[in-house]
Design a protein around this motif. Structure first.
Motif, mmCIF file in Angstrom:
data_model
loop_
_atom_site.group_PDB
_atom_site.id
_atom_site.type_symbol
_atom_site.label_atom_id
_atom_site.label_comp_id
_atom_site.label_asym_id
_atom_site.label_seq_id
_atom_site.Cartn_x
_atom_site.Cartn_y
_atom_site.Cartn_z
ATOM 1 N N VAL A 2 37.633 32.815 103.833
ATOM 2 C CA VAL A 2 37.010 34.134 103.623
ATOM 3 C C VAL A 2 37.650 35.163 104.557
ATOM 4 C CG1 VAL A 2 34.877 35.438 103.915
ATOM 5 C CG2 VAL A 2 34.830 33.259 102.715
ATOM 6 N N PHE A 3 37.815 34.783 105.834
ATOM 7 C CA PHE A 3 38.414 35.712 106.782
ATOM 8 C C PHE A 3 39.870 36.011 106.432
ATOM 9 C CE2 PHE A 3 34.970 34.539 109.826
ATOM 10 C CZ PHE A 3 34.502 35.836 110.022
ATOM 11 N N ASP A 4 40.637 34.982 106.035
ATOM 12 C CA ASP A 4 42.032 35.209 105.660
ATOM 13 C C ASP A 4 42.136 36.159 104.473
ATOM 14 O OD1 ASP A 4 42.920 33.562 107.673
ATOM 15 O OD2 ASP A 4 43.273 31.822 106.364
ATOM 16 N N GLN A 5 41.283 35.936 103.467
ATOM 17 C CA GLN A 5 41.305 36.821 102.297
ATOM 18 C C GLN A 5 40.903 38.244 102.682
ATOM 19 O OE1 GLN A 5 38.802 35.036 99.343
ATOM 20 N NE2 GLN A 5 40.354 33.556 98.711
ATOM 21 N N LEU A 6 39.886 38.344 103.517
ATOM 22 C CA LEU A 6 39.434 39.667 103.951
ATOM 23 C C LEU A 6 40.541 40.382 104.710
ATOM 24 C CD1 LEU A 6 37.216 41.787 104.343
ATOM 25 C CD2 LEU A 6 36.477 40.510 106.348
ATOM 26 N N ILE A 7 41.176 39.685 105.645
ATOM 27 C CA ILE A 7 42.252 40.299 106.427
ATOM 28 C C ILE A 7 43.400 40.708 105.511
ATOM 29 C CG2 ILE A 7 44.047 39.773 108.125
ATOM 30 C CD1 ILE A 7 41.872 38.023 109.551
ATOM 31 N N SER A 8 43.767 39.837 104.584
ATOM 32 C CA SER A 8 44.876 40.126 103.670
ATOM 33 C C SER A 8 44.570 41.338 102.798
ATOM 34 C CB SER A 8 45.140 38.892 102.806
ATOM 35 O OG SER A 8 46.100 39.193 101.827
ATOM 36 N N HIS A 9 43.376 41.365 102.229
ATOM 37 C CA HIS A 9 43.034 42.476 101.335
ATOM 38 C C HIS A 9 42.871 43.787 102.098
ATOM 39 C CE1 HIS A 9 42.804 40.288 97.613
ATOM 40 N NE2 HIS A 9 42.074 39.339 98.208
ATOM 41 N N VAL A 10 42.250 43.733 103.248
ATOM 42 C CA VAL A 10 42.086 44.970 104.029
ATOM 43 C C VAL A 10 43.449 45.464 104.492
ATOM 44 C CG1 VAL A 10 41.161 45.912 106.178
ATOM 45 C CG2 VAL A 10 39.709 44.522 104.711
#
Length: 190
Positions: free
Chosen positions: A133-141
């Protein structure tokens, strides 16, 4: 809405954004972007709470296994104490108690091992999910941030082009005014 859904919306927002002509820049609706970030702020604590619940469930399973092992141990000791009457009966009792105790200890080890494995798996799954979840959030942001920066750079270029065009227009107007002023003077001098 889940964190994954919100991240997908962010990605679609960037992918589907209007492109600035002659650049690789895009326009992103900042209100929609802010709304997605607010949803993430709202949904992330729920996802983390779910991971904590998994950890708590693991701890509960471990605690129940320990209680069950203690109960089995107590039963084995009680059984051994009851069997201490006559020598033959005592020997049989000791043998039986030893067997029960060994079985109990083996069962306890097996239960504890299974519980530890299950708990470790639950913890690993929770950690992996949280990291994902954090990796996806960081990538998308980060992707969204880069898109905003590109759009900002495109606007800076457009502003520069407009200022240059204004300066050229003013220079041309000044030359035209000088030519007109020079042309009017010539007949007056004759």
């Amino acid at each position: 809405m889940s964190v994954r859904d919100t991240l997908t919306r962010l990605e679609n927002m960037v992918v589907g954004a209007t492109r600035l002509p002659f650049t690789e820049k895009t326009f992103v609706n900042d209100q929609e972007l802010i709304r997605c970030v607010e949803e993430l702020r709202k949904d992330l604590p729920q996802e983390l709470r779910r991971a904590n619940e998994i950890v708590e469930q693991r701890d509960k399973i471990l605690h129940e296994a320990e209680k069950e092992a203690e109960r089995i141990r107590k039963e084995a000791k009680q059984y051994a104490n009851r069997m201490t009457e006559e020598s033959e009966i005592v020997q049989q009792s000791k043998d039986r108690a030893k067997t029960i105790l060994q079985q109990t200890q083996q069962q306890e080890r097996e239960i504890m091992e299974r519980t530890r494995k299950n708990a470790a798996q639950l913890q690993n799954d929770a950690d992996a999910y949280a990291n994902q979840v954090f990796d996806q959030l960081i990538s998308h942001v980060n992707g969204t941030f880069q898109g905003v920066r590109q759009a900002e750079a495109g606007l800076q270029q457009a502003l520069s082009v407009l200022q240059q065009a204004k300066e050229q227009m003013n220079q041309q107007a000044a030359r035209q005014a000088q030519q007109n002023a020079g042309g009017e003077m010539a007949p007056a001098e004759q």
